[in-house]
Design a protein around this motif. Sequence first.
Motif, PDB file in Angstrom:
ATOM      1  N   HIS A  14       0.847  -1.192   0.000  1.00 24.11           N
ATOM      2  CA  HIS A  14       0.000   0.000   0.000  1.00 24.11           C
ATOM      3  C   HIS A  14       0.889   1.251   0.000  1.00 24.11           C
ATOM      4  CE1 HIS A  14      -2.821   2.921   1.771  1.00 24.11           C
ATOM      5  NE2 HIS A  14      -3.779   2.128   1.318  1.00 24.11           N
ATOM      6  N   ILE A  15       0.362   2.297  -0.587  1.00 27.10           N
ATOM      7  CA  ILE A  15       1.115   3.547  -0.682  1.00 27.10           C
ATOM      8  C   ILE A  15       1.467   4.076   0.723  1.00 27.10           C
ATOM      9  CG2 ILE A  15      -0.860   5.163  -0.788  1.00 27.10           C
ATOM     10  CD1 ILE A  15       1.818   5.117  -3.376  1.00 27.10           C
ATOM     11  N   GLY A  16       0.578   3.845   1.681  1.00 23.58           N
ATOM     12  CA  GLY A  16       0.857   4.252   3.064  1.00 23.58           C
ATOM     13  C   GLY A  16       1.993   3.418   3.647  1.00 23.58           C
ATOM     14  N   GLY A  17       2.007   2.142   3.314  1.00 25.36           N
ATOM     15  CA  GLY A  17       3.091   1.260   3.760  1.00 25.36           C
ATOM     16  C   GLY A  17       4.412   1.694   3.155  1.00 25.36           C
ATOM     17  N   ASP A 188      15.829  -0.399  17.429  1.00 24.88           N
ATOM     18  CA  ASP A 188      15.718   0.609  18.477  1.00 24.88           C
ATOM     19  C   ASP A 188      14.780   1.755  18.110  1.00 24.88           C
ATOM     20  OD1 ASP A 188      17.328   2.032  16.730  1.00 24.88           O
ATOM     21  OD2 ASP A 188      19.143   1.363  17.747  1.00 24.88           O
ATOM     22  N   THR A 189      14.322   1.775  16.862  1.00 26.46           N
ATOM     23  CA  THR A 189      13.327   2.786  16.501  1.00 26.46           C
ATOM     24  C   THR A 189      12.206   2.112  15.716  1.00 26.46           C
ATOM     25  OG1 THR A 189      15.171   4.301  16.243  1.00 26.46           O
ATOM     26  CG2 THR A 189      13.015   5.111  15.564  1.00 26.46           C
ATOM     27  N   VAL A 190      11.024   2.142  16.299  1.00 26.64           N
ATOM     28  CA  VAL A 190       9.862   1.541  15.644  1.00 26.64           C
ATOM     29  C   VAL A 190       9.068   2.664  14.981  1.00 26.64           C
ATOM     30  CG1 VAL A 190       7.647   0.393  16.060  1.00 26.64           C
ATOM     31  CG2 VAL A 190       9.736  -0.440  17.188  1.00 26.64           C
ATOM     32  N   ILE A 191       9.099   2.660  13.638  1.00 25.59           N
ATOM     33  CA  ILE A 191       8.357   3.675  12.887  1.00 25.59           C
ATOM     34  C   ILE A 191       7.218   2.945  12.191  1.00 25.59           C
ATOM     35  CG2 ILE A 191       8.507   5.342  10.986  1.00 25.59           C
ATOM     36  CD1 ILE A 191      11.515   5.635  11.681  1.00 25.59           C
ATOM     37  N   ARG A 192       5.997   3.349  12.460  1.00 22.05           N
ATOM     38  CA  ARG A 192       4.865   2.653  11.842  1.00 22.05           C
ATOM     39  C   ARG A 192       3.660   3.578  11.828  1.00 22.05           C
ATOM     40  NH1 ARG A 192       4.505  -1.679  16.719  1.00 22.05           N
ATOM     41  NH2 ARG A 192       3.923  -0.267  18.399  1.00 22.05           N
ATOM     42  N   GLY A 193       2.596   3.130  11.179  1.00 18.90           N
ATOM     43  CA  GLY A 193       1.386   3.937  11.056  1.00 18.90           C
ATOM     44  C   GLY A 193       0.698   4.117  12.400  1.00 18.90           C
ATOM     45  N   ASP A 194      -0.020   5.223  12.535  1.00 17.92           N
ATOM     46  CA  ASP A 194      -0.641   5.460  13.846  1.00 17.92           C
ATOM     47  C   ASP A 194      -1.880   4.598  14.078  1.00 17.92           C
ATOM     48  OD1 ASP A 194      -2.554   6.793  12.379  1.00 17.92           O
ATOM     49  OD2 ASP A 194      -2.175   8.760  13.264  1.00 17.92           O
ATOM     50  N   ASP A 195      -2.204   3.739  13.117  1.00 16.82           N
ATOM     51  CA  ASP A 195      -3.257   2.757  13.385  1.00 16.82           C
ATOM     52  C   ASP A 195      -2.774   1.747  14.438  1.00 16.82           C
ATOM     53  OD1 ASP A 195      -1.438   2.097  11.342  1.00 16.82           O
ATOM     54  OD2 ASP A 195      -2.741   0.556  10.512  1.00 16.82           O
ATOM     55  N   MET A 222      -2.017   9.353   9.421  1.00 17.09           N
ATOM     56  CA  MET A 222      -2.660   8.679   8.286  1.00 17.09           C
ATOM     57  C   MET A 222      -2.489   9.459   6.983  1.00 17.09           C
ATOM     58  SD  MET A 222      -6.392   7.398   9.346  1.00 17.09           S
ATOM     59  CE  MET A 222      -6.848   8.875  10.172  1.00 17.09           C
ATOM     60  N   ILE A 223      -2.738   8.769   5.899  1.00 17.27           N
ATOM     61  CA  ILE A 223      -2.827   9.446   4.601  1.00 17.27           C
ATOM     62  C   ILE A 223      -4.296   9.454   4.193  1.00 17.27           C
ATOM     63  CG2 ILE A 223      -2.083   9.453   2.198  1.00 17.27           C
ATOM     64  CD1 ILE A 223       0.404   7.934   3.028  1.00 17.27           C
ATOM     65  N   ALA A 237      -5.539   4.208  -7.446  1.00 15.57           N
ATOM     66  CA  ALA A 237      -4.494   3.229  -7.167  1.00 15.57           C
ATOM     67  C   ALA A 237      -3.922   3.433  -5.770  1.00 15.57           C
ATOM     68  CB  ALA A 237      -3.386   3.371  -8.198  1.00 15.57           C
ATOM     69  N   VAL A 238      -3.826   2.389  -5.000  1.00 15.71           N
ATOM     70  CA  VAL A 238      -3.164   2.503  -3.704  1.00 15.71           C
ATOM     71  C   VAL A 238      -1.982   1.541  -3.577  1.00 15.71           C
ATOM     72  CG1 VAL A 238      -5.006   3.520  -2.311  1.00 15.71           C
ATOM     73  CG2 VAL A 238      -4.954   1.060  -2.662  1.00 15.71           C
ATOM     74  N   GLY A 239      -1.883   0.607  -4.523  1.00 15.86           N
ATOM     75  CA  GLY A 239      -0.740  -0.313  -4.514  1.00 15.86           C
ATOM     76  C   GLY A 239       0.435   0.348  -5.226  1.00 15.86           C
ATOM     77  N   VAL A 240       1.622   0.194  -4.645  1.00 15.42           N
ATOM     78  CA  VAL A 240       2.802   0.848  -5.210  1.00 15.42           C
ATOM     79  C   VAL A 240       3.026   0.479  -6.671  1.00 15.42           C
ATOM     80  CG1 VAL A 240       5.328   0.775  -5.102  1.00 15.42           C
ATOM     81  CG2 VAL A 240       4.006   1.275  -3.063  1.00 15.42           C
TER      82      VAL A 240
END
Length: 459
Positions: A14-17, A188-195, A222-223, A237-240
Motif C-alpha cells: 500500500h502507498i501508506g506502507g 531501536d526505533t519503531v516507525i509505523r502507522g498510527d493505526d 494517516m494518509i 491506485a493505492v498499490g505501489v
Amino acid sequence: MKSRFAPSPTGYLHIGGARTALFAWAWAKKQKGQFVLRIEDTDQKRSTQASVDAILDGMSWLGLSHDEGPFYQTDRFDRYKVVIQQLLDEDKAYYCECSKQRLQILRDELTEKGEKAKYDGCCRNKNLDSGVVRFKNPLEGLVAFEDAVKGKISIANQELDDLIIARSDASPTYNLTVVVDDHDMGIDTVIRGDDHLNNTPRQINLYQALGWSLPEFAHLPMILGADGARLSKRHGAVGVMAYRDEGFLPEALLNYLSRLGWSHGDQEIFSLAQIVKLFELKNINKAPASFNQEKLIWLNQEYMKVANVKHLIKHLAWHLEHQALDTSAGVALELVVKHLQQRSKTLVEMVDGMKMFYQDFNEFDETLAKKQFKDGQPLKLLFEKLSLVDEWVAGNIKDQIKQVCTELEIGFGKIGQPFRLALSGNGNAGNIDIVAQLVGKNKTLARLQMALDYIAKNA
Ligand code: GLU
C-alpha cells in the motif's frame, strides 16, 4: 541504530506502507544504521505468497533496499513458543478457556452499560492448562511514553485488557511477535502507522514483563484521500506497483511520499540523498496528510524533464514490453526519448508519444482529418519540396515548411497542423520539423502521400 519495515503480506504494498518504509529507511540511512525488512506472515489464513512478492517487488522498484532480512515470522514460531512458555512459567501469562459466547455476552453487557468492552480476567487465577494464552496486563498504574511524532502518550492500565498472545492452536498473535522480533532483531526505533498507536501501550507492558529495554516509537499520521477519508481503493491506485504501471518514476513517487507528513521548509523537490540528509522524526507532522494526485503528476513531470535519458530508458523497458512496442528498428530510442521528455507527464504518456516513430498507421483521426485535410495544396507542395531534401535534418525540413508558407502566402498553422496530423495520425506531436526528422524521410513522405490520398478521396 536499527529500524524496520514490517508489513503483513495480506495485499499489495500500500502507498501508506511505502511511506512508512521510506521514513524507516531514511532514518536508518541518515544515521548509518541498518534497515530491516520483516514479513509479518503469522496470519496464515490471510497471508499469501503473491503479496509477499508484491511487497518485495515494490520495495525493489522503489529502491528501498534492506540491510537485513527479509525475515519471515513463520520461520520463528519456535522462538515465540519459548517466550510464551517463559511468560506462563513466570506467572505473567495464563490460559483462558472462555468461550466465544461468554466473551460476546460480556462485551454486550459492558457496551450496554456504556463501558469499554474488555476481558474481565475470569480465567486469570484458574491455573488452566489449555485454551488461548493471555498476558497478565498490570491492573494498576499508567503506561506512559514519548512518541517521536505524537508527543507524550499515557494510558491507564485499567483501560487495557489481558491481551491474547497465543491462539488456541498455539499460534502467536501480532502484539507478541512484534515485541519478540523487535527485541531479538535489535530494533531501536519503531516507525509505523498510527493505526498501531493503540497497540503500543500493550506492547510496552510486554517489553517490561520480559525485562527488555524499549525502542523509541514514532507513529506516522494517516494518509487521506482528497475527500478527507482514509486513503483507500476507491480513491484510485493505492498499490505501489500500480504507480509503476501508470508511468511514474520511483524517485518521483518517493519524493512525493516523503512530503506526505514530513517537510523541510517549503522545499518540494528532494533527491533520495537529500531526504536522507534532511530527514528528522521531529519534522513529521502530527496531522494527517492528504494525497494529491495532481501534485504527484507535477513532480513526476519535473523528474522526467531532467532525467538522464538512459535512466528513462531503463524505466521505459517495462512499459514498452507491456504495450508491445518494438523500438528495435527505426530511429534510435535515445533521440525519441530526448524529444519527448519535456512533454510527457508520465512514462505511459511517453510511450504513447513514441508510437508514431515505431508503428505505422492506416487511418487518421476522423474529426481532425475533416478539419485539417481540406486543402491539399500546401501538403502537396510540401511533399514535392521535401522529396528533394538530401540532408534530412530538422533545420532543412523547417526551411521547406517556410518556403511553402511564403509561396502560398499562408500562415504556419495552415501547413503545420495538417503536416502534424499526417505524421502522427492523431495530431499529438511536438516540434514538427524535429518529429519529421525522427520519423525519417521515407516514412514522412509515405504519410504525406497517405494524407494526400485521403484528401483526394474525400474532396
Ligand atoms: N505488520 C503490521 C502491519 O502491517 C505492522 C506492525 C508494526 O509495524 O509494528 O500493519
